[in-house]
Write a protein that holds these residues in place. Structure first.
Motif, short mmCIF file in Angstrom:
data_model
loop_
_atom_site.label_atom_id
_atom_site.label_comp_id
_atom_site.label_asym_id
_atom_site.label_seq_id
_atom_site.Cartn_x
_atom_site.Cartn_y
_atom_site.Cartn_z
N ILE A 169 0.86 -1.18 0.00
CA ILE A 169 0.00 0.00 0.00
C ILE A 169 0.90 1.24 0.00
O ILE A 169 1.98 1.23 0.60
CB ILE A 169 -0.94 -0.02 1.23
N GLY A 170 0.47 2.26 -0.72
CA GLY A 170 1.26 3.50 -0.75
C GLY A 170 0.34 4.69 -0.79
O GLY A 170 -0.68 4.68 -1.49
N ALA A 171 0.67 5.70 0.02
CA ALA A 171 -0.19 6.88 0.08
C ALA A 171 0.41 8.01 -0.74
O ALA A 171 1.62 8.21 -0.71
CB ALA A 171 -0.38 7.32 1.53
N SER A 172 -0.44 8.73 -1.42
CA SER A 172 0.04 9.84 -2.25
C SER A 172 0.64 10.93 -1.37
O SER A 172 0.11 11.25 -0.31
CB SER A 172 -1.13 10.43 -3.06
N PRO A 173 1.73 11.49 -1.81
CA PRO A 173 2.35 12.55 -1.00
C PRO A 173 1.63 13.88 -1.17
O PRO A 173 1.91 14.82 -0.42
CB PRO A 173 3.77 12.61 -1.56
N CYS B 183 5.20 -3.74 -6.13
CA CYS B 183 4.92 -2.57 -5.29
C CYS B 183 4.80 -1.33 -6.17
O CYS B 183 5.23 -1.32 -7.32
CB CYS B 183 5.97 -2.39 -4.22
N VAL B 184 4.19 -0.31 -5.60
CA VAL B 184 4.01 0.96 -6.30
C VAL B 184 4.63 2.05 -5.45
O VAL B 184 4.42 2.10 -4.25
CB VAL B 184 2.51 1.25 -6.53
N LEU B 185 5.44 2.88 -6.10
CA LEU B 185 6.13 3.93 -5.36
C LEU B 185 5.68 5.29 -5.85
O LEU B 185 5.64 5.54 -7.05
CB LEU B 185 7.65 3.79 -5.58
N TRP B 186 5.32 6.13 -4.91
CA TRP B 186 4.96 7.51 -5.28
C TRP B 186 6.24 8.33 -5.37
O TRP B 186 7.22 8.06 -4.69
CB TRP B 186 4.07 8.13 -4.21
N GLU B 187 6.17 9.37 -6.21
CA GLU B 187 7.30 10.28 -6.27
C GLU B 187 7.40 11.00 -4.94
O GLU B 187 6.44 11.63 -4.50
CB GLU B 187 7.11 11.30 -7.39
N MET C 285 7.68 13.59 -2.18
CA MET C 285 7.46 15.04 -2.11
C MET C 285 6.99 15.63 -3.44
O MET C 285 7.17 16.81 -3.71
CB MET C 285 8.76 15.76 -1.68
N GLY C 286 6.46 14.77 -4.29
CA GLY C 286 6.02 15.28 -5.59
C GLY C 286 4.59 15.81 -5.52
O GLY C 286 4.02 15.95 -4.43
N ASP C 287 4.03 16.03 -6.66
CA ASP C 287 2.66 16.55 -6.69
C ASP C 287 1.64 15.44 -6.89
O ASP C 287 0.50 15.69 -7.24
CB ASP C 287 2.54 17.61 -7.78
N GLY C 288 2.09 14.22 -6.67
CA GLY C 288 1.15 13.11 -6.78
C GLY C 288 0.78 12.79 -8.20
O GLY C 288 -0.30 12.30 -8.48
N LYS C 289 1.66 13.08 -9.11
CA LYS C 289 1.34 12.83 -10.52
C LYS C 289 2.18 11.69 -11.09
O LYS C 289 1.95 11.25 -12.20
CB LYS C 289 1.61 14.12 -11.33
N ARG C 290 3.18 11.29 -10.38
CA ARG C 290 4.04 10.27 -10.94
C ARG C 290 4.20 9.10 -9.96
O ARG C 290 4.41 9.32 -8.76
CB ARG C 290 5.44 10.84 -11.23
N VAL C 291 4.05 7.92 -10.48
CA VAL C 291 4.31 6.73 -9.66
C VAL C 291 5.17 5.76 -10.47
O VAL C 291 5.19 5.81 -11.70
CB VAL C 291 3.03 6.00 -9.21
N ILE C 292 5.84 4.91 -9.72
CA ILE C 292 6.58 3.84 -10.38
C ILE C 292 6.00 2.54 -9.87
O ILE C 292 5.77 2.37 -8.66
CB ILE C 292 8.07 3.90 -10.03
N GLY D 176 11.57 -1.78 -3.83
CA GLY D 176 12.23 -0.63 -4.43
C GLY D 176 11.99 0.62 -3.62
O GLY D 176 11.19 0.63 -2.69
N LYS D 177 12.73 1.64 -3.97
CA LYS D 177 12.55 2.92 -3.27
C LYS D 177 12.93 4.04 -4.21
O LYS D 177 13.92 3.96 -4.94
CB LYS D 177 13.47 2.95 -2.03
#
Lengths: 387, 834
Positions: free
Chosen positions: A70-74, A139-143, A145-152, A190-191
């Protein structure tokens, strides 16, 4: 100075996925995803009231399948990603998706807490991060401190960089990187590095750790045999751009300087079984949290490789003369790397541990039997770091 | 009547009786045998008839009062008898003494007549003597004049002879010069010199003196020439110097010349020595090193039979071994140095002290020169010797070196005796000390390399059977790691390997100690130096040899754990096990044995603090523990890998109904058994909790029937999902936390428990990451039952296996899409068939 007792919360289901709600900086809030093959899976939103030592929970349904990550948007509190397993035609498929929490989950729970257990609200699917060409998502990684527009997303041996558009309802793969090699390679973890303008990614597969440049999607470094066994987790030092912590099945936690990948800077061998998770404290990077399947959680104070090896020296100058001598003595005392505390509240393997995004002195850990424990950094250490 | 009695008595008397009679008389007159007054205390008694204070009146009264008439009568007769005998005795004595007196009177009269005659003769003699004296005086008076004349004449004669000697001197000197009898010439000249000096104002003497001077100058010239040429022997040379000294040559110059001459000869000796070392080109040292290694390994096997020749043979230049070299040095250099010192001292110091030269401070000057000379040459000699000693690297035979050093040291003592204040002997001792410490270092290196070599041998011995087994397993289609196979075949030789390894190390240590012990042997001169008595034993041998070696063993063992730590496969596990046992043995006995042996052999007196046995033991134990832990880890990982691969690579959702126990499980049990055998060869059984009578079946049925059923039941009732966790948590509350990679004890059961714990925990974690179909779960059930059947016997507490397997089945049931457990009886049938 007595420390507050840990707060324990029990989930009904087994659980592996835990994250802090990254965008939330006022309330202490964690998200937990459950694993159940028979019932609808849930996401528990755990609110911790620091003053009263009380936990408030809210449950959202995640009907798609059991949650592995699980990953929360920054950027947006309500947005989160999950990796989940779905069974269809007696076949297992791992998927990843971006979800939005219903806007009124909070109010609903407060009005009728009893109802929420029976009639939980459902997550709203924003978009799937599925690409049939690229295997199962790990897994899914949020960018950061980003604007929540990019994930890996890491899927089998691919790393996919997604752009989320139109308030995250559409996702397109902007670039991919593939791990080539003999045998069936698979990313385990990953990170996304918060440094270098968020242009670097570190991944783990088997016993190796690899660094990627996201602009060219090419490998920039590789730590072969970083651990004797499988590497389970990674974390970047939030303040020192080249420092990386890793943990794995050899019961060790290793700290690396990625400029020199031959030898780890430091190795910890405190756990008596595999280490599943390692996390730097977001603001005081000497505090490192590790979770292991020996049912223990260990908080270490890695002073020697932190960004503030001698404590806050700046503060000393502002002190009055009378206190100065005392402070000097204290400052000269060589602070040693040490285990601050071992937490034994869990009775099953602890697969995840996270620092709170709101309170830097607070963290949560989750064991397989669904027990969530919230702990604080011991006060003595806290004051020592602060003063 | 008296006469008659006397006669009869005298006739029949024996000496004893006479004696007694005398005694009684003496008593009567108050004399004892020695003529002293008797000192009997009873003599004061007035009633004692023999006492001096006898009172007849009192005695009579007493008798009359005390005795009866008959007794009185008896007493009376007795007394009368005694009185009579006393009377007769008295008469005899008087008669004897009278005769003696008569004869004495006669003798005196005769003597009177004789003396008168003698007096006359004496008078006549004295008259004659007076006449003789008178004649003699008259004769000497007449001879007086002639006597003085004769004395004068003889004086003139000697003077004339002396003068003749002087006149003949030049000729004689010339002749001596011709005959090269320098010594005679010098002594002749010396005798004449003073006289000539004294009478040099007379023209004739002056002439003679000048002649003599000329000749002597020539002679001195010749002597100097001879001295300078230096071809003559040391004896000639010293004679030369002696003569020159007598000719008043300046002593300092002579000293210098003498020494420089001696130096040239000694230097030729030194060059001879140097020539033996010098031709050491780089190639030969290389060759040397390799040859030496071979010789040292040969020597390692049997240190006694390695001949001294082999150890120093390798280089062509050192065909003279060190003993020969030192011998040569001693015989040539040191002995000629001694000769030079003695003759020099004889000439310039002892000799000068006697003569007039002493006043000129010559001895001090000469001594100083000698010291610098000796120091200078000795320094060069020492540097040569040290170079030679440094080349002595083969550790095969120490006795040669020790003997060489002994000889070297012994010969220097001669110098020490000759030259008391010299630093030479101390420097020599220092060289010996350095050589000894160097030797000890070399021995340590040799021991270490021996240890590593034997480990390599052990490794090979362990690897050889593995190859064959691995080959067999490949041929048989076994696709598993080769690692555990080593455990399968090695057992046959493990204890032998261990014992031979430890025995050979011990032997090696002993032989090294014996070699080093030579340094302190009683017949070696330097062994009684304080260094060799104290520091060499404690610091040198005990600390830097024995203790260092033990530390090295522990450290290298630890390195096996660290370097191989991550890969796990680089060190064969059997070797780890073997080393761990070796270290443990060291801890329990070997270390203290070795140290006691050392202390006894070297009579170590600990002046400086030394490493105590306990520290070393602790280190060894730590190493043993680390090795054993590592062994458990490595073996655990090997089995873990198998289990993990087997879980990860299978599609558990779409698997067929289990018909058999999976081959992996059989392999796991097989490997565990072989590990058990392997460990059992080196470690004791250890304590385990009591088994229940039918461990393999009973426990399994428990979890499958009661608890597991409860779990599944809970899963089927959607209303109470909490129950599952509750049950599992309650169970955990009562079971202790299990540390998976924890320290093990030094026994088989503990080791096996560790390995099985690691394996099963891996199994559990892997299962939790997978999702199972109905048959997947059943397969796990079958596998776990199989493991349960076989693994319980290896561990200390079977509940542990039970608990972990329980968790595995429980977890897989949880991860199952369609949890329909298999019938217990079916499981049993399948397992027994497999």
């Amino acid at each position: 100075m007595e420390d507050d007792a840990p707060v324990i919360y029990g989930l009904e289901f087994q659980a592996r996925a835990l994250t802090a709600q990254t965008a939330e900086t006022d309330a202490i809030r964690f998200l937990v995803g459950t694993q159940s093959l028979k019932f609808d899976n849930q996401i528990h939103i755990i609110d911790f009231d620091d003053e009263n030592n009380i936990i408030n929970k809210n449950v959202l349904l995640h009907q798609a399948g059991e949650i592995w990550h699980i990953g929360a948007s920054p950027a947006d509190k309500a947005v989160l990603t999950t990796c989940y397993n779905k069974t269809s035609d007696s076949r297992l498929v791992s998927c990843a998706a971006v979800w939005r929490m219903p806007s009124d989950w909070e109010t609903g729970s407060h009005e009728s807490p009893d109802d929420s257990a029976h009639n939980p609200q459902t997550l709203e699917l924003l978009c799937r991060l599925d690409d049939s060409a690229h295997g199962n998502a790990a897994c899914v990684l949020w960018e950061p401190m980003g604007d929540g527009k990019r994930v890996i997303s890491l899927a089998d041996n691919n790393a996919l960089l997604w752009d989320l558009q139109e308030s995250s309802t559409q996702a397109t793969v902007s670039s991919t990187a593939t791990l080539e090699g003999k045998g069936q390679l698979k990313f385990t973890s990953g990170k996304w590095s918060p440094h270098h303008n968020c242009s670097q990614l570190a991944t783990a597969n088997d016993t190796c750790i690899r660094g990627w440049d996201l602009r060219t999607m090419s490998q920039i470094y590789c730590i072969e045999n970083a651990h004797g066994q499988l590497v389970r987790d990674l974390d970047f030092n939030p303040n020192r751009q080249y420092y990386l912590a890793s943990c794995g099945d050899d019961c060790k936690v290793k700290f690396w300087d990625v400029r020199n990948v031959q030898e780890p800077v430091k190795t910890l061998e405190e756990h008596s079984h595999w280490v599943w998770s390692v996390r730097y404290n977001h603001s005081h990077d000497q505090l490192v949290l590790t979770a292991s399947s020996d049912s223990r959680l260990i908080l270490s104070n890695m002073v020697s490789i932190s960004s503030e090896p001698f404590g806050h020296l700046v503060d000393d100058e502002e002190l009055s003369e009378g206190e100065e001598n005392h402070q000097e003595d204290k400052g000269k005392e060589p602070l040693k790397d040490s285990v601050v505390s071992t937490y034994e509240e869990h009775e099953d393997s602890v697969y995840a541990a996270e620092w709170s995004s709101a309170d830097p002195w607070l963290f949560a850990s989750l064991s397989y039997d669904g027990r969530l424990v919230i702990n604080r950094v011991p006060r003595a250490l806290k004051y020592r770091i602060l003063l | 009547m008296d006469g008659e009695a006397d006669g009869s008595v005298a006739a029949s008397e024996d000496p004893g009786r006479r004696r007694r009679v005398h005694g009684m008389l003496k008593l009567y007159y108050g004399l004892n045998e020695e003529g002293k007054a008797p000192e009997q205390p009873e003599s004061l008694d007035p009633c004692d008839i023999n006492g001096p204070h006898f009172d007849p009146e009192l005695y009579l009264n007493k008798l009359r009062r005390e005795c009866s008439l008959a007794e009185l009568m008896d007493q009376e007769t007795c007394m009368v008898k005694q009185i009579r005998s006393l009377d007769s005795d008295m008469q005899t004595l008087v008669y004897e003494n009278y005769n003696k007196f008569i004869s004495a009177t006669d003798t005196i009269r005769k003597m009177k007549n004789d003396f008168k005659k003698m007096e006359d003769e004496m008078d006549c003699l004295s008259a004659n003597m007076a006449a003789i004296t008178d004649f003699s005086a008259r004769i000497s008076g007449t001879l007086q004049d002639q006597h003085t004349q004769i004395t004068k004449l003889s004086g003139v004669h000697t003077l004339l002879r002396k003068l003749q000697f002087l006149f003949e001197l030049p000729a004689r000197l010339n002749k001596c010069l011709e005959l090269q009898a320098y010594a005679q010439a010098v002594s002749s000249h010396r005798r004449a010199r003073c006289v000539l000096q004294q009478y040099s104002h007379l023209p004739s003497f002056k002439g003679i003196q000048d002649d003599c001077h000329a000749i002597m100058d020539k002679l001195a010239q010749e002597l100097r020439q001879k001295f300078r040429d230096g071809g003559s022997s040391a004896k000639d040379l010293s004679e030369c110097v002696e003569l020159l000294l007598q000719l008043d040559e300046p002593a300092e110059e002579l000293c210098d010349k003498f020494l420089s001459h001696a130096r040239s000869r000694l230097e030729s000796d030194l060059q001879g020595l140097e020539a033996e070392i010098r031709p050491y080109p780089a190639t030969s040292t290389l060759k040397d090193a390799s040859a030496r290694r071979s010789s040292s390994t040969a020597a390692v096997g049997s240190p006694t039979d390695s001949s001294p020749k082999t150890s120093s043979l390798p280089s062509p230049s050192s065909n003279t071994d060190i003993l020969e070299f030192i011998d040569r040095g001693c015989n040539e250099f040191v002995s000629s140095l001694c000769l030079v010192i003695t003759s020099y001292q004889e000439l310039f110091i002892n000799h000068a002290q006697k003569g007039e030269l002493a006043s000129k401070n010559i001895p001090q000057m000469a001594n100083g020169k000698l010291h610098t000379f000796v120091d200078d040459l000795a320094a060069r000699y020492f540097s040569l010797v040290e170079r030679r000693i440094q080349e002595e690297k083969g550790v095969g035979d120490n006795s040669l070196l020790v003997r060489a050093l002994d000889r070297f040291h012994r010969r220097l003592q001669a110098v020490a005796k000759l030259l008391p204040g010299s630093a030479v002997p101390n420097q020599g001792t220092e060289i010996v000390v350095r050589a000894a410490t160097e030797r000890v270092k070399q021995y340590l290196c040799a021991l270490q390399s021996f240890y590593m070599d034997s480990l390599t041998d052990v490794r090979q011995a362990l690897a050889t059977p593995r190859l064959s087994v691995a080959g067999a397993s490949v041929a048989g289609g076994g696709a598993h790691l080769g690692g555990p196979a080593s455990g399968r075949d090695a057992p046959t030789s493990l204890p032998e390997l261990l014992s031979s390894l430890s025995a050979s190390i011990l032997n090696q240590i002993k032989s090294v100690l014996a070699s080093v012990h030579l340094f302190t042997a009683k017949d070696i001169t330097f062994s009684n130096k304080p260094y060799f008595k104290g520091e060499f034993c404690s610091q040198g041998v005990r600390e830097s040899l024995v203790v260092s070696f033990i530390k090295f063993v522990c450290q290298s063992s630890r390195q096996f754990c660290e370097s191989a730590g991550d890969k796990g496969g680089s060190t064969p596990p059997a070797l780890l096990l073997l080393l761990s046992r070796l270290c443990l043995d060291y801890e329990t006995s070997t270390i203290s044995y070795i140290l006691t042996l050392t202390d006894e052999q070297f009579l170590v007196q600990h002046h400086s603090p030394v490493t105590p046995v306990t520290t070393l033991c602790a280190e060894a134990r730590e190493a043993a523990q680390k090795l054993l832990n590592h062994y458990v880890k490595v073996q655990g990982l090997i089995i873990s890998q198998m289990l993990r691969k087997s879980v990860e690579t299978r599609d558990w959702v779409n698997t067929i109904e289990p018909r058999n126990v999976r081959a992996v499980m059989k392999r796991v049990v097989e490997d565990t058994t072989s590990i058990d055998v392997q460990v059992g060869l080196l470690y004791e059984e250890g304590v385990r909790k009591a088994h229940s009578s039918d461990s393999s079946k009973r426990t399994f049925s428990v979890y499958s029937s009661s608890r597991q059923q409860a779990r599944y039941a809970a899963s089927y009732t959607p209303s109470a999902p909490m129950d599952t966790n509750l049950l599992s948590n309650i169970h955990k509350l009562f079971s202790e936390r299990i540390d998976i990679f924890s320290s093990v004890e030094f026994n088989k059961v503990s080791v096996m428990t560790g390995i099985i714990k690691i394996s099963l925990k891996t199994f559990l974690e892997c299962v939790r990451l997978r999702t199972f179909g109905r048959y997947g779960l059943q397969q796990i059930q079958v596998d776990c039952h199989y493991l349960q059947m076989y693994l319980w016997r290896f561990v200390s507490d079977e509940n542990l296996v039970h608990f972990l397997l329980d968790e595995i089945v429980g977890s897989s049931a949880h991860r199952c899409l369609d949890p329909a457990p298999m019938e217990q009886s079916v499981i049993e049938v399948i397992c027994e068939r497999g």
